[in-house]
Design a protein around this motif. Structure first.
Motif, short mmCIF file in Angstrom:
data_model
loop_
_atom_site.label_atom_id
_atom_site.label_comp_id
_atom_site.label_asym_id
_atom_site.label_seq_id
_atom_site.Cartn_x
_atom_site.Cartn_y
_atom_site.Cartn_z
N PRO A 51 0.71 -1.30 0.02
CA PRO A 51 -0.05 -0.03 -0.13
C PRO A 51 0.83 1.34 0.08
N ARG A 52 1.85 1.24 0.79
CA ARG A 52 2.79 2.63 0.84
C ARG A 52 3.26 2.78 -0.72
N GLU A 53 3.76 1.71 -1.24
CA GLU A 53 4.40 1.83 -2.68
C GLU A 53 3.32 2.31 -3.64
N LEU A 54 1.89 1.89 -3.35
CA LEU A 54 0.88 2.20 -4.28
C LEU A 54 0.70 3.47 -4.15
N ARG A 55 0.70 4.25 -3.11
CA ARG A 55 0.39 5.44 -2.68
C ARG A 55 1.49 6.25 -3.47
N ARG A 56 2.58 6.09 -3.27
CA ARG A 56 3.94 6.69 -4.08
C ARG A 56 3.67 6.76 -5.47
N VAL A 57 3.21 5.61 -6.14
CA VAL A 57 3.08 5.58 -7.47
C VAL A 57 1.85 6.48 -7.83
N MET A 58 0.90 6.36 -7.11
CA MET A 58 -0.35 7.40 -7.31
C MET A 58 -0.04 8.86 -7.28
N ALA A 59 0.65 8.99 -6.49
CA ALA A 59 1.33 10.44 -6.40
C ALA A 59 2.01 10.96 -7.62
N ALA A 60 2.94 10.03 -7.94
CA ALA A 60 3.80 10.27 -8.99
C ALA A 60 3.06 10.43 -10.17
N ARG A 61 2.12 9.67 -10.51
CA ARG A 61 1.29 9.71 -11.81
C ARG A 61 0.10 10.84 -11.62
N GLY A 62 -0.16 11.17 -10.51
CA GLY A 62 -1.32 12.11 -10.54
C GLY A 62 -2.69 11.51 -10.34
N LEU A 63 -2.71 10.37 -9.64
CA LEU A 63 -3.84 9.62 -9.56
C LEU A 63 -4.51 9.80 -8.24
N GLY A 64 -5.59 10.10 -7.99
CA GLY A 64 -6.23 10.60 -6.61
C GLY A 64 -7.13 9.39 -6.22
N PRO A 65 -7.58 9.20 -4.93
CA PRO A 65 -8.52 8.07 -4.57
C PRO A 65 -9.66 7.99 -5.44
N ASP A 66 -10.19 8.94 -6.09
CA ASP A 66 -11.33 8.91 -6.94
C ASP A 66 -10.86 7.82 -8.14
N ARG A 67 -9.53 7.72 -8.54
CA ARG A 67 -9.36 6.75 -9.32
C ARG A 67 -8.76 5.54 -9.02
N VAL A 68 -8.11 5.46 -7.83
CA VAL A 68 -7.35 4.29 -7.44
C VAL A 68 -7.57 4.40 -5.75
N PHE A 69 -8.22 3.21 -5.44
CA PHE A 69 -8.37 3.38 -3.81
C PHE A 69 -7.83 1.91 -3.19
N LEU A 70 -7.37 1.91 -2.02
CA LEU A 70 -7.13 1.07 -1.34
C LEU A 70 -8.06 0.66 -0.12
N PRO A 71 -8.60 -0.41 -0.04
CA PRO A 71 -9.83 -0.92 0.72
C PRO A 71 -9.12 -1.17 2.06
N ARG A 72 -10.03 -1.08 3.02
CA ARG A 72 -9.66 -1.81 4.38
C ARG A 72 -10.34 -3.01 4.41
N HIS A 73 -9.76 -4.14 5.18
CA HIS A 73 -10.57 -5.38 5.24
C HIS A 73 -11.91 -5.22 5.77
N GLY A 74 -12.72 -5.90 5.06
CA GLY A 74 -13.91 -5.52 5.62
C GLY A 74 -14.90 -4.21 5.09
N GLU A 75 -14.03 -3.43 4.21
CA GLU A 75 -14.79 -2.18 3.81
C GLU A 75 -15.58 -2.37 2.53
N GLN A 76 -16.81 -1.73 2.74
CA GLN A 76 -17.65 -1.92 1.60
C GLN A 76 -17.95 -0.49 0.81
N ARG A 77 -17.74 -0.30 -0.37
CA ARG A 77 -17.99 0.94 -0.92
C ARG A 77 -19.06 0.89 -2.21
N ILE A 78 -19.71 1.72 -2.06
CA ILE A 78 -20.81 2.18 -3.11
C ILE A 78 -20.21 3.03 -4.21
#
Length: 329
Positions: A295-322
């Motif tokens: 996850p830490r590496e993914l966040r670094r890559v997202m920042a470098a490529r200008g991708l926010g959590p609206d495009r790429v997201f890291l779920p928590r175990h048990g997290e549900q998203r609509i």
């Protein structure tokens, strides 16, 4: 992986169990962990090998969401409950406390199997123990309508009460308006190692289509651009890509079969998907990765490529998203 406080008794138990653990990891070598890799993985994780899995607080107990057109719930590893309107799809279900007898969970399942609603289709990406869990399928057998596996995979599937179907690459299983197509990935499909020579088609990704919504499930895959580009050509406008981001290390061993976070993001872009959900991390001991590394590496890559959590997201175990809600009347 992450280190946790240890009692003297637990430390003694760990030391006493090391010869057994080493032997078990040697057996795991028959399933493809060749050379010194099992010892390196064991050495990186022995401090938590016998810990209890971390609990998941406030688990969802009623996962069907009538207000959702597209919703996802991460159970852990590659297990995701996907809801598209009134259809429910479950990917690579693993609810057991370990896989292959010897590999323990780091975090408990994010959804209790008894809380699963009826499942229209279970998708199994390949035959490895952490993706095809026969014990887990037995736990949820009364709730499953159909099991889909890659070509050649039924040889390892017992006679359950539900229908089981092989779906070769680029072929489609359809039930009413629900369509599931097997798409190419780069991985392996054997289960025990000794079956490596003939289990050479038993791995796949899937694209699920229903009511105009498309979800890609990558299962487990290394990076191979043409696979993702060809899938995009056949399925433009994918709404969500479920992509693994680990294991990463040992890098030379993992790279031919697994994407790292940077490659997962590139695969997401190659697919042309609107959103990516990261999966296949921080659930089982299967690498030299430390807990939280991917996850830490993914966040670094997202920042470098200008991708926010609206495009790429890291779920928590048990997290549900609509992700797509129904329009209010």
């Amino acid at each position: 992986m992450a280190r946790r406080p240890s009692s003297p008794a637990r430390s003694l138990a760990r030391r006493a169990a090391r010869p057994l653990a080493a032997a078990l990891f040697a057996i795991a070598g028959l399933a493809g962990l060749s050379g010194c890799v099992p010892a390196r993985i064991l050495g990186a994780n022995v401090a938590i090998l016998f810990d209890s899995p971390l609990p998941v607080p406030n688990k969802v107990t009623a996962p069907y969401r009538p207000e959702a057109r597209l919703a996802v719930l991460w159970v852990g590893h590659a297990t995701v409950l996907v809801q598209i309107d009134d259809k429910l799809i479950l990917t690579d279900p693993v609810f057991t406390s370990n896989v292959g007898i010897i590999v323990p969970r780091l975090v408990e399942p994010g959804l209790a199997p008894e809380d699963l609603p009826p499942i229209d289709a279970v998708l199994v990406s390949h035959m490895h123990f952490d993706h095809l869990s026969l014990g887990s399928l037995s736990l949820i057998e009364p709730k499953v309508r159909t099991l889909l596996v890659p070509q050649g995979g039924l040889v390892y599937v017992p006679n359950y009460a539900f229908e089981s179907v092989e779906v070769p690459t680029w072929t489609t299983w359809q039930q009413g308006d629900l369509k599931v197509t097997a798409v190419p990935v780069r991985h392996s499909g054997y289960r025990y190692g000794l079956d490596r020579a003939w289990m050479d088609t038993s791995y796949t990704g899937y694209v699920v289509e229903y009511h105009g919504i498309k979800v890609y499930f990558g299962g487990d895959t290394a990076y191979q651009r043409d696979h993702f580009v060809n899938t995009r050509a056949r399925f433009p406008g994918i709404d969500l890509a479920l992509l693994p981001i680990a294991p990463v290390g040992p890098h030379d061993f993992m790279a031919p079969k697994h994407v790292d976070p940077a490659q997962a993001v590139q695969a997401f872009l190659d697919l042309g998907a609107r959103r990516m959900m990261a999966i296949h991390f921080d659930t089982f001991i299967n690498s030299t990765d430390t807990f939280g590394q991917a996850p830490r590496e993914l966040r670094r890559v997202m920042a470098a490529r200008g991708l926010g959590p609206d495009r790429v997201f890291l779920p928590r175990h048990g997290e549900q998203r609509i992700l797509i809600a129904r329009w209010a009347p």
